[in-house]
Design an enzyme around this catalytic site. Structure first.
Site, PDB file in Angstrom:
ATOM      1  N   ARG A  71      29.311  26.286  41.366  1.00 13.79           N
ATOM      2  CA  ARG A  71      29.293  27.047  42.609  1.00 13.79           C
ATOM      3  C   ARG A  71      27.894  27.572  42.930  1.00 13.79           C
ATOM      4  NH1 ARG A  71      35.110  28.640  42.380  1.00 13.79           N
ATOM      5  NH2 ARG A  71      35.712  29.620  44.340  1.00 13.79           N
ATOM      6  N   ARG A  90      47.632  36.002  45.798  1.00 11.18           N
ATOM      7  CA  ARG A  90      46.459  36.367  44.994  1.00 11.18           C
ATOM      8  C   ARG A  90      45.771  37.567  45.619  1.00 11.18           C
ATOM      9  NH1 ARG A  90      43.016  30.950  44.127  1.00 11.18           N
ATOM     10  NH2 ARG A  90      41.348  32.463  44.419  1.00 11.18           N
TER      11      ARG A  90
HETATM   12  P1  AMP Z   1      38.876  29.919  42.940  1.00 11.11           P
HETATM   13  O1  AMP Z   1      40.247  29.938  42.348  1.00 11.11           O
HETATM   14  O2  AMP Z   1      38.140  28.642  42.629  1.00 11.11           O
HETATM   15  O3  AMP Z   1      38.853  30.246  44.406  1.00 11.11           O
HETATM   16  O4  AMP Z   1      38.052  31.079  42.197  1.00 11.11           O
HETATM   17  C1  AMP Z   1      38.436  32.438  42.305  1.00 11.11           C
HETATM   18  C2  AMP Z   1      37.287  33.342  41.893  1.00 11.11           C
HETATM   19  O5  AMP Z   1      36.909  33.054  40.549  1.00 11.11           O
HETATM   20  C3  AMP Z   1      36.013  33.174  42.696  1.00 11.11           C
HETATM   21  O6  AMP Z   1      36.038  33.909  43.910  1.00 11.11           O
HETATM   22  C4  AMP Z   1      34.979  33.728  41.710  1.00 11.11           C
HETATM   23  O7  AMP Z   1      35.021  35.149  41.653  1.00 11.11           O
HETATM   24  C5  AMP Z   1      35.506  33.210  40.381  1.00 11.11           C
HETATM   25  N1  AMP Z   1      34.934  31.863  40.068  1.00 11.11           N
HETATM   26  C6  AMP Z   1      35.626  30.695  39.941  1.00 11.11           C
HETATM   27  N2  AMP Z   1      34.791  29.674  39.668  1.00 11.11           N
HETATM   28  C7  AMP Z   1      33.540  30.211  39.627  1.00 11.11           C
HETATM   29  C8  AMP Z   1      32.242  29.675  39.417  1.00 11.11           C
HETATM   30  N3  AMP Z   1      32.033  28.367  39.195  1.00 11.11           N
HETATM   31  N4  AMP Z   1      31.186  30.537  39.456  1.00 11.11           N
HETATM   32  C9  AMP Z   1      31.353  31.850  39.652  1.00 11.11           C
HETATM   33  N5  AMP Z   1      32.547  32.430  39.894  1.00 11.11           N
HETATM   34  C10 AMP Z   1      33.640  31.619  39.875  1.00 11.11           C
END
Ligand code: AMP
Length: 213
Positions: free
Chosen positions: A92, A159
């Site tokens: 990310r 969520r």
């Molecule tokens: P997601 O389920 O992919 O939308 O991720 C939910 C949250 O997890 C994000 O908003 C970040 O706070 C954290 N997160 C997930 N993947 C990453 C990543 N590669 N780098 C940093 N934070 C992450």
């Protein structure tokens, strides 16, 4: 023999990465790895990593690079990743992508699923996740066959970071920190763009074409 797929799915939160990751995972029998899901599980289990990540997730910010890089390093070392994998939500940031390179991971495909922010803000209200098994649904686009319960029988929940104010923050973070990765992978000749469609089947067909075409 089919080629090995080591795919990164890019795209804003709510663009449909997770859904496409599941479909591709089933079709090619390779694991879909979601750093978000791994972190949410750690939070639920009250591990040290989970506790340190909680405040970042809840405010819509990114968890620090070194934490997620550590998570991915451990996960990719597992034997089920030997014949390919899908990364959903990692990298990310540019330093995370550089860390993958440094680990010697040879990505074969990068697909960015693009959906306008306004459509994402509308969509996120319908997202549901199972607290027990982590399965994801959408009230309109991908309803659970078990109504407001998961097929596993547990309740479906919203969520906490799908709250509209948090989603707006997550979109801003996406544009600032993650979108530059499109250039990073375009320069390597790996980037393909898929325009996210209203109908799930249409996005799936375009993603397939990007992968096989
Ligand atoms: P997601 O389920 O992919 O939308 O991720 C939910 C949250 O997890 C994000 O908003 C970040 O706070 C954290 N997160 C997930 N993947 C990453 C990543 N590669 N780098 C940093 N934070 C992450």
């Amino acid at each position: 023999m089919a080629r090995i797929i080591k795919l990164i799915l890019l795209g804003a939160p709510g663009a449909g990465k997770g859904t496409q990751a599941e479909i591709i995972s089933e079709k090619y029998a390779i694991p879909a790895i979601s750093t978000g899901a791994i972190i949410r599980e750690a939070i639920q289990n009250g591990t040290e990593m989970g506790l340190s990540a909680k405040s970042y997730i809840e405010s819509g910010a990114l968890v620090p690079d070194e934490v997620v890089i550590g998570i991915i390093k451990d996960r990719l070392a597992q034997s089920d990743c030997e014949n390919g994998f899908i990364l959903d939500g990692f990298p990310r940031t540019v330093p995370q992508a550089a860390a993958l390179d440094k680990m010697g991971v040879e990505i074969t495909d990068v697909i960015s699923i693009e959906v306008p922010d306004e459509r994402i803000l509308k969509r996120m209200g319908g997202r549901r996740v199972c607290k027990k098994c982590g399965a994801t649904f959408h009230t309109e686009y991908k309803p659970s066959p078990n109504g407001d319960k998961c097929p596993c029988g547990a309740e479906l929940t919203i969520r906490s970071d799908d709250d509209p104010a948090v989603v707006a923050q997550r979109l801003e973070t996406y544009h600032e920190m993650t979108e530059p990765l499109k250039d990073f992978y375009a320069q390597k000749g790996l980037l393909k763009i898929v325009e996210g469609q209203e109908e799930l089947e249409d996005t799936t067909a375009l993603t397939q074409k990007a992968l096989e075409g």
